[in-house]
Design a protein around this motif. Structure first.
Motif, PDB file in Angstrom:
ATOM      1  N   ARG A  90      -5.479  -6.899 -13.506  1.00 18.42           N
ATOM      2  CA  ARG A  90      -6.547  -5.929 -13.599  1.00 18.42           C
ATOM      3  C   ARG A  90      -6.125  -4.600 -12.946  1.00 18.42           C
ATOM      4  O   ARG A  90      -6.267  -3.532 -13.537  1.00 18.42           O
ATOM      5  N   ALA A  91      -5.589  -4.731 -11.721  1.00 22.68           N
ATOM      6  CA  ALA A  91      -5.335  -3.537 -10.902  1.00 22.68           C
ATOM      7  C   ALA A  91      -4.197  -2.687 -11.452  1.00 22.68           C
ATOM      8  O   ALA A  91      -4.266  -1.458 -11.402  1.00 22.68           O
ATOM      9  N   VAL A  92      -3.162  -3.346 -11.991  1.00 22.65           N
ATOM     10  CA  VAL A  92      -1.985  -2.592 -12.391  1.00 22.65           C
ATOM     11  C   VAL A  92      -2.304  -1.625 -13.534  1.00 22.65           C
ATOM     12  O   VAL A  92      -1.608  -0.641 -13.741  1.00 22.65           O
ATOM     13  N   LYS A  93      -3.419  -1.892 -14.237  1.00 20.59           N
ATOM     14  CA  LYS A  93      -3.809  -1.017 -15.351  1.00 20.59           C
ATOM     15  C   LYS A  93      -4.233   0.374 -14.880  1.00 20.59           C
ATOM     16  O   LYS A  93      -4.158   1.326 -15.634  1.00 20.59           O
ATOM     17  N   VAL A  94      -4.714   0.474 -13.638  1.00 23.77           N
ATOM     18  CA  VAL A  94      -5.168   1.789 -13.181  1.00 23.77           C
ATOM     19  C   VAL A  94      -4.020   2.619 -12.600  1.00 23.77           C
ATOM     20  O   VAL A  94      -4.220   3.749 -12.181  1.00 23.77           O
ATOM     21  N   LEU A  95      -2.827   2.034 -12.564  1.00 20.98           N
ATOM     22  CA  LEU A  95      -1.703   2.745 -11.952  1.00 20.98           C
ATOM     23  C   LEU A  95      -1.340   4.014 -12.721  1.00 20.98           C
ATOM     24  O   LEU A  95      -1.114   4.006 -13.922  1.00 20.98           O
ATOM     25  N   ARG A  96      -1.321   5.120 -11.986  1.00 20.51           N
ATOM     26  CA  ARG A  96      -0.825   6.379 -12.538  1.00 20.51           C
ATOM     27  C   ARG A  96       0.134   6.944 -11.513  1.00 20.51           C
ATOM     28  O   ARG A  96      -0.249   7.191 -10.380  1.00 20.51           O
ATOM     29  N   VAL A  97       1.370   7.100 -11.886  1.00 22.02           N
ATOM     30  CA  VAL A  97       2.307   7.695 -10.945  1.00 22.02           C
ATOM     31  C   VAL A  97       2.655   9.083 -11.444  1.00 22.02           C
ATOM     32  O   VAL A  97       3.047   9.260 -12.592  1.00 22.02           O
ATOM     33  N   ALA A  98       2.471  10.063 -10.577  1.00 22.94           N
ATOM     34  CA  ALA A  98       2.725  11.439 -10.986  1.00 22.94           C
ATOM     35  C   ALA A  98       4.210  11.748 -10.879  1.00 22.94           C
ATOM     36  O   ALA A  98       4.783  11.718  -9.797  1.00 22.94           O
ATOM     37  N   GLY A  99       4.834  12.010 -11.986  1.00 23.69           N
ATOM     38  CA  GLY A  99       6.243  12.406 -11.986  1.00 23.69           C
ATOM     39  C   GLY A  99       7.134  11.359 -11.359  1.00 23.69           C
ATOM     40  O   GLY A  99       7.066  10.201 -11.683  1.00 23.69           O
ATOM     41  N   SER A 133       0.832  -1.197   0.000  1.00 28.70           N
ATOM     42  CA  SER A 133       0.000   0.000   0.000  1.00 28.70           C
ATOM     43  C   SER A 133       0.872   1.254   0.000  1.00 28.70           C
ATOM     44  O   SER A 133       0.622   2.207  -0.737  1.00 28.70           O
ATOM     45  N   TRP A 134       1.927   1.210   0.823  1.00 25.97           N
ATOM     46  CA  TRP A 134       2.822   2.363   0.898  1.00 25.97           C
ATOM     47  C   TRP A 134       3.554   2.564  -0.429  1.00 25.97           C
ATOM     48  O   TRP A 134       3.693   3.688  -0.918  1.00 25.97           O
ATOM     49  N   ASN A 135       3.974   1.447  -1.051  1.00 26.87           N
ATOM     50  CA  ASN A 135       4.631   1.531  -2.356  1.00 26.87           C
ATOM     51  C   ASN A 135       3.720   2.166  -3.400  1.00 26.87           C
ATOM     52  O   ASN A 135       4.163   2.948  -4.235  1.00 26.87           O
ATOM     53  N   ILE A 136       2.448   1.798  -3.344  1.00 29.58           N
ATOM     54  CA  ILE A 136       1.513   2.294  -4.351  1.00 29.58           C
ATOM     55  C   ILE A 136       1.191   3.759  -4.113  1.00 29.58           C
ATOM     56  O   ILE A 136       1.279   4.586  -5.026  1.00 29.58           O
ATOM     57  N   ILE A 165      -4.653  -7.875  -0.629  1.00 31.04           N
ATOM     58  CA  ILE A 165      -5.146  -6.748   0.177  1.00 31.04           C
ATOM     59  C   ILE A 165      -4.330  -5.489  -0.140  1.00 31.04           C
ATOM     60  O   ILE A 165      -4.879  -4.404  -0.319  1.00 31.04           O
ATOM     61  N   GLY A 166      -3.017  -5.653  -0.230  1.00 32.36           N
ATOM     62  CA  GLY A 166      -2.156  -4.510  -0.548  1.00 32.36           C
ATOM     63  C   GLY A 166      -2.497  -3.902  -1.892  1.00 32.36           C
ATOM     64  O   GLY A 166      -2.516  -2.686  -2.045  1.00 32.36           O
ATOM     65  N   LEU A 167      -2.805  -4.762  -2.871  1.00 32.80           N
ATOM     66  CA  LEU A 167      -3.118  -4.278  -4.217  1.00 32.80           C
ATOM     67  C   LEU A 167      -4.398  -3.456  -4.278  1.00 32.80           C
ATOM     68  O   LEU A 167      -4.579  -2.673  -5.213  1.00 32.80           O
ATOM     69  N   THR A 168      -5.280  -3.600  -3.272  1.00 32.76           N
ATOM     70  CA  THR A 168      -6.505  -2.782  -3.300  1.00 32.76           C
ATOM     71  C   THR A 168      -6.151  -1.300  -3.220  1.00 32.76           C
ATOM     72  O   THR A 168      -6.976  -0.456  -3.522  1.00 32.76           O
ATOM     73  N   SER A 169      -4.913  -1.008  -2.818  1.00 36.09           N
ATOM     74  CA  SER A 169      -4.502   0.399  -2.757  1.00 36.09           C
ATOM     75  C   SER A 169      -4.436   1.054  -4.129  1.00 36.09           C
ATOM     76  O   SER A 169      -4.317   2.263  -4.234  1.00 36.09           O
ATOM     77  N   PHE A 170      -4.519   0.264  -5.184  1.00 41.64           N
ATOM     78  CA  PHE A 170      -4.641   0.855  -6.520  1.00 41.64           C
ATOM     79  C   PHE A 170      -5.966   1.596  -6.649  1.00 41.64           C
ATOM     80  O   PHE A 170      -6.113   2.501  -7.444  1.00 41.64           O
ATOM     81  N   TYR A 171      -6.942   1.177  -5.843  1.00 42.06           N
ATOM     82  CA  TYR A 171      -8.278   1.768  -5.940  1.00 42.06           C
ATOM     83  C   TYR A 171      -8.610   2.700  -4.777  1.00 42.06           C
ATOM     84  O   TYR A 171      -9.336   3.662  -4.923  1.00 42.06           O
TER      85      TYR A 171
END
Lengths: 263, 265
Positions: free
Chosen positions: A253-262, A81-84, A161-167
Motif C-alpha cells: 500500500r505504502a510504496v505506491k505513494v512514493l515520489r522521489v524528486a530527481g 525513515s531516513w531512506n525514505i 514503523i519505518g514505512l509510516t515515513s511514506f506518509y
C-alpha cells in the motif's frame, strides 16, 4: 542469500566505527541493573516471593529484559525513515532484492554487534558481580529459538514503523510511542505477573508479550515441561506470521505513494 | 541590562525562524506530542502497577510518588524545551558545521541553544503542572508564600542540575565525537531521579547524592513539601546545588569549545 548476508556484514562492521560508545552503552546497562537491583530489593522487602516470583527470578527477568532491549535496538525504523525522506530508498528498490529482507539483514548485523559488544559484557557482570543463580532445565534449550522469534517480531514492527515515513516525517513521535508501548506492555519494565489480573488477561492477547515475556519465562522458570515451552513458541510463531503479513500488506500500500524528486 | 535586552530580542528573532521552518510539519507536532504524552506517563504507570502488589515503595505512597514525579517533570521541562539542541551537538561536531558558532559576536552557548525550541516539551510542562496540582490536592499540601518561594528556588536549582548533567554529556562530543551513548546514559540516570533515593545504601547513596547528583532533580527537593519527618542534610543543599553543577558544566563546555579544531572541511 549471500547478497543479504553482505548487508548484515556491512552493518556489523559499521558498528565497529563507534567503538568508544560501547563502554558507555555497557555502563548504561550496568547502571540499569544496579538501580533495578536496589529497586526490586526494596520492593521485595521481607517477602520471599511476590506474585509467584522470588527476588532472584524477578531480578534475572528485568535485567535480561534490559539486555534483550539493547540487543534488539537496531534503529531499523530510523534507518528506513531516513531512506525514505532522503529519497535514497530508490537505490534499494531498483536492486533485485527484497527491501524488507535487506533491512532485516542489516538489523541482524547490528544485533550481532550489540550482542558481542554490550550484552556479553553485561551478562558476565550479572553472573560474577550480582551472582544471580541461573537454574538449569529444558527451558534453556528453547530460549535461543525464542530469541530468534523475538528478533523477527521486533525488526518487522520496526519495519512497519519505518514505512509510516511514506506518509509522515514524524519518526520521533511514532518511534518513541512504539518504544514506550513495547517497553511497558511486553513485561520488559515490570514482569507481567505484577500487573493486575484483568490487565494480564489483555496483555496475553497482545503480540508484545511474545517479544519479551515468553522468552524470559523460559530462562526464569526453565524446569517446566517441554510442551509448555512449545506452546510459547507456537504463540510466538503465530504473531510472527501475523506481523509479517501485516508488513507485506502495508508495504504494498505504502510504496505506491512514493515520489522521489530527481536524485 | 541593555545587553540582556539585546540577547532577548535576538533569541526571539532566531527562534521565530526556527518555528516558521517547523510549521511545514504540523502533523509532526501532533504525533510528537502523543509520543511525549505516553513517555511522560510511563513512570507513573510503573508506580501504579508496583503499588498493586505492595502497600508502598520504600515508605512512599502512590500520591507522594506522583508528587515527586510531577516535580521531576517540572524540573526537566526547561531542559527539554530550551536545551534540546544539545542532542544535535554531535552531528555539528562530526560534520564540522559547529564552526559557524565561533563567528558571531554572541555567547556561543546562547547562540547554539537559541537555534532550537522544542515545542513538544510544552506538553510535558503542562502535564507536569496538572500532576503537580493533582498531587498537591490529594496530599493536602498547604501552600503559602514562603513555601511557594522555596518551590521556585528548588525548581530553579533542580532544573540547573538536569541541564548541567545533560550539558556535560553533550559536551563529550568535543572529545569522543559520537556523544549519543553518553547522553543516553545521562538520560537513563535522570529517568531514575524520581525514584526514592532511600532505596539505595552505602556507596550508591553517596554516588547519586554528591557525585552524579540525580537525587537533587526531584527526590531531595520534594521533601520540603511532603512533610517528611526525617529530612537529611542533602535536602537543605537542594536550593543551592544547581549553581555549583552549572558552573562545572559550563567550564567543561568552554574546555570543549576551546579544544575543538573542526574537521578541516
Amino acid at each position: 542469500m549471500r547478497a543479504y548476508l553482505s548487508y548484515a556484514r556491512g552493518s556489523f562492521l559499521s558498528g565497529l566505527a563507534y567503538r568508544s560508545g560501547f563502554i558507555f552503552a555497557i555502563l548504561n546497562n550496568l547502571v540499569y541493573m544496579t538501580i533495578a537491583y536496589f529497586l526490586w530489593r526494596s520492593i521485595f522487602g521481607d517477602n520471599q516471593t511476590l506474585r509467584g516470583l522470588t527476588f532472584e527470578q524477578t531480578f534475572l527477568y528485568v535485567t535480561i529484559a534490559s539486555s534483550l532491549m539493547v540487543l534488539l535496538k537496531t534503529w531499523t525504523d530510523w534507518e528506513i525513515s531516513w531512506n525514505i525522506t532522503s529519497g535514497s530508498i530508490i537505490m534499494s528498490l531498483v536492486k533485485p532484492l527484497k527491501y524488507q529482507w535487506m533491512m532485516m539483514a542489516q538489523s541482524l548485523g547490528f544485533c550481532l554487534m550489540n550482542f558481542l559488544s554490550i550484552v556479553v559484557p553485561s551478562l558476565i557482570f550479572l553472573v560474577f558481580v550480582f551472582k544471580i543463580p541461573i537454574n538449569t532445565g529444558v527451558g534453556l534449550l528453547f530460549f535461543p529459538v525464542a530469541i530468534i522469534f523475538s528478533f523477527i517480531l521486533n525488526t518487522t514492527i520496526d519495519y512497519i514503523i519505518g514505512l509510516t515515513s511514506f506518509y509522515t516525517e514524524s519518526i520521533w513521535g511514532i518511534s518513541s510511542t512504539k518504544d514506550i508501548i513495547i517497553l511497558f506492555l511486553s513485561g520488559s519494565l515490570i514482569p507481567l505477573q505484577f500487573f493486575p489480573e484483568a490487565a494480564q488477561k489483555v496483555l496475553k492477547l497482545l503480540p508484545f508479550q511474545a517479544m519479551y515475556h515468553l522468552p524470559l519465562m523460559m530462562l526464569v522458570e526453565p524446569e517446566q515441561t517441554a510442551s509448555s515451552y512449545l506452546v510459547s513458541l507456537s504463540v510466538q510463531l503465530f504473531w510472527v506470521a501475523v506481523i509479517l503479513i501485516l508488513a507485506r500488506l502495508f508495504y504494498n500500500r505504502a510504496v505506491k505513494v512514493l515520489r522521489v524528486a530527481g536524485g | 541590562m541593555k545587553r540582556l535586552r539585546h540577547y532577548f530580542r535576538l533569541y526571539f528573532l532566531i527562534e521565530a525562524q526556527y518555528i516558521k521552518s517547523k510549521m511545514q510539519y504540523r502533523d509532526d507536532f501532533f504525533i510528537s506530542s502523543i509520543g511525549m504524552f505516553f513517555s511522560s506517563l510511563t513512570t507513573i504507570a510503573v508506580f501504579w502497577v508496583l503499588l498493586a502488589s505492595i502497600p508502598d515503595l520504600a515508605g512512599w505512597s502512590f500520591n507522594q510518588l506522583v508528587f515527586i514525579y510531577a516535580f521531576y517533570m517540572l524540573a526537566i521541562s526547561p531542559f527539554q524545551i530550551l536545551f534540546d539542541h544539545f542532542w544535535q551537538l554531535r552531528f555539528h561536531v562530526i560534520e564540522g558545521t559547529f564552526i559557524k558558532y565561533y563567528f558571531r559576536p554572541l555567547n556561543m552557548l546562547f547562540y547554539y541553544l537559541s537555534e532550537m525550541f522544542d515545542i513538544k516539551g510544552v506538553v510535558q510542562l503542562v502535564l507536569g503542572i496538572a500532576m503537580f496540582i493533582y498531587a498537591s490536592i490529594k496530599l493536602q499540601v498547604s501552600w503559602n508564600l514562603p513555601l511557594l518561594l522555596l518551590l521556585a528556588a528548588t525548581l530553579f536549582s533542580a532544573s540547573l542540575v538536569t541541564i548541567s548533567i545533560m550539558m556535560i554529556a553533550a559536551s563529550s562530543a568535543f572529545w569522543i565525537f559520537n556523544s549519543w551513548p553518553v547522553l543516553d546514559l545521562a538520560r537513563r540516570l535522570r529517568e531514575f531521579s524520581p525514584y526514592p533515593m532511600t532505596i539505595f545504601d552505602g556507596f550508591f547513596k553517596i554516588l547519586f547524592t554528591y557525585i552524579i547528583p540525580i537525587g537533587f532533580v526531584a527526590f531531595y527537593p520534594s521533601q520540603f513539601f511532603l512533610g517528611s519527618q526525617s529530612i537529611s542534610t542533602a535536602v537543605y543543599l537542594s536550593p543551592l546545588i544547581g549553581i555549583g553543577t552549572f558552573a562545572l558544566a559550563y567550564w567543561i563546555w568552554l574546555k570543549g569549545v576551546n579544544s575543538y579544531t573542526g574537521t578541516g572541511s
